[in-house]
Design a protein around this motif. Structure first.
Motif, PDB file in Angstrom:
ATOM      1  N   GLN A  69       0.844  -1.191   0.000  1.00 11.33           N
ATOM      2  CA  GLN A  69       0.000   0.000   0.000  1.00 11.33           C
ATOM      3  C   GLN A  69       0.883   1.245   0.000  1.00 11.33           C
ATOM      4  OE1 GLN A  69      -3.174   0.065  -0.322  1.00 11.33           O
ATOM      5  NE2 GLN A  69      -3.732   2.157   0.212  1.00 11.33           N
ATOM      6  N   VAL A  70       0.561   2.170  -0.904  1.00 11.56           N
ATOM      7  CA  VAL A  70       1.311   3.428  -0.987  1.00 11.56           C
ATOM      8  C   VAL A  70       1.114   4.230   0.293  1.00 11.56           C
ATOM      9  CG1 VAL A  70       1.463   5.625  -2.204  1.00 11.56           C
ATOM     10  CG2 VAL A  70       1.155   3.501  -3.499  1.00 11.56           C
ATOM     11  N   GLN A  71       2.184   4.809   0.785  1.00 11.56           N
ATOM     12  CA  GLN A  71       2.110   5.661   1.963  1.00 11.56           C
ATOM     13  C   GLN A  71       2.647   7.040   1.623  1.00 11.56           C
ATOM     14  OE1 GLN A  71       4.187   3.594   5.122  1.00 11.56           O
ATOM     15  NE2 GLN A  71       2.307   2.587   5.788  1.00 11.56           N
ATOM     16  N   LEU A  72       1.942   8.046   2.080  1.00  9.64           N
ATOM     17  CA  LEU A  72       2.360   9.432   1.886  1.00  9.64           C
ATOM     18  C   LEU A  72       2.497  10.080   3.261  1.00  9.64           C
ATOM     19  CD1 LEU A  72      -0.056  10.474  -1.024  1.00  9.64           C
ATOM     20  CD2 LEU A  72       2.264   9.572  -1.193  1.00  9.64           C
ATOM     21  N   VAL A  73       3.648  10.654   3.508  1.00  5.42           N
ATOM     22  CA  VAL A  73       3.904  11.303   4.793  1.00  5.42           C
ATOM     23  C   VAL A  73       4.192  12.771   4.544  1.00  5.42           C
ATOM     24  CG1 VAL A  73       5.350  11.360   6.846  1.00  5.42           C
ATOM     25  CG2 VAL A  73       4.791   9.162   5.764  1.00  5.42           C
ATOM     26  N   GLU A  74       3.310  13.620   5.075  1.00  2.00           N
ATOM     27  CA  GLU A  74       3.434  15.057   4.882  1.00  2.00           C
ATOM     28  C   GLU A  74       4.073  15.701   6.102  1.00  2.00           C
ATOM     29  OE1 GLU A  74      -0.903  15.201   2.656  1.00  2.00           O
ATOM     30  OE2 GLU A  74      -0.595  14.904   4.796  1.00  2.00           O
ATOM     31  N   SER A  75       4.726  16.829   5.862  1.00  2.00           N
ATOM     32  CA  SER A  75       5.290  17.603   6.961  1.00  2.00           C
ATOM     33  C   SER A  75       5.419  19.051   6.517  1.00  2.00           C
ATOM     34  CB  SER A  75       6.654  17.046   7.377  1.00  2.00           C
ATOM     35  OG  SER A  75       7.557  17.108   6.294  1.00  2.00           O
ATOM     36  N   GLY A  76       5.615  19.929   7.504  1.00  2.00           N
ATOM     37  CA  GLY A  76       5.914  21.312   7.188  1.00  2.00           C
ATOM     38  C   GLY A  76       4.807  22.299   7.467  1.00  2.00           C
ATOM     39  N   GLY A  77       3.630  21.848   7.864  1.00  2.00           N
ATOM     40  CA  GLY A  77       2.564  22.788   8.169  1.00  2.00           C
ATOM     41  C   GLY A  77       2.817  23.509   9.470  1.00  2.00           C
ATOM     42  N   GLY A  78       1.964  24.488   9.764  1.00  2.00           N
ATOM     43  CA  GLY A  78       2.110  25.214  11.008  1.00  2.00           C
ATOM     44  C   GLY A  78       1.413  26.545  10.960  1.00  2.00           C
TER      45      GLY A  78
END
Length: 115
Positions: A1-10
């Motif tokens: 299963q494809v996994q997407l990990v986001e970061s950088g919001g705030g």
């Protein structure tokens, strides 16, 4: 299963900048990567920017000239550099990847623009 990990919001003040990142794993070939956002729970998710495998880009009119999408194919990562942020950019931002015609979505990262 494809996994997407986001970061950088705030939280950022109007006129400020943020950089979002989204790393895709368990993926073989990416046809297109992009960012969408939902500004309120009752609103539909809207396109922010996309970048194709060949590097061509597409932006919503509301972010043209302020946001820049880029990708690192070696890392299967897409970035969204957001400058001159406005309060109306406040939203939950979602990473999107298309592989073999199938859409995959990240969990979303919150961006809040307020003084």
């Amino acid at each position: 299963q494809v996994q997407l990990v986001e970061s950088g919001g705030g939280l950022v003040q109007p006129g400020g900048s943020l950089r979002l990142s989204c790393a895709a794993s368990r993926i073989f070939i990416i046809n297109r990567m992009g960012w969408y956002r939902r500004q309120a729970p009752e609103k539909q998710r809207e396109l922010v920017a996309t970048i194709a495998s060949g590097g061509s880009t597409n932006y919503a009119d509301s972010v043209k000239g302020r946001f820049t999408i880029s990708r690192d194919n070696a890392k299967n990562t897409v970035y969204l550099q957001m400058n001159s942020l406005k309060p109306e950019d406040t939203a939950l931002y979602y990473c999107n990847v298309i592989q073999y015609g199938v859409n995959y979505w990240g969990q979303g990262t919150q961006v809040t623009v307020a003084s």
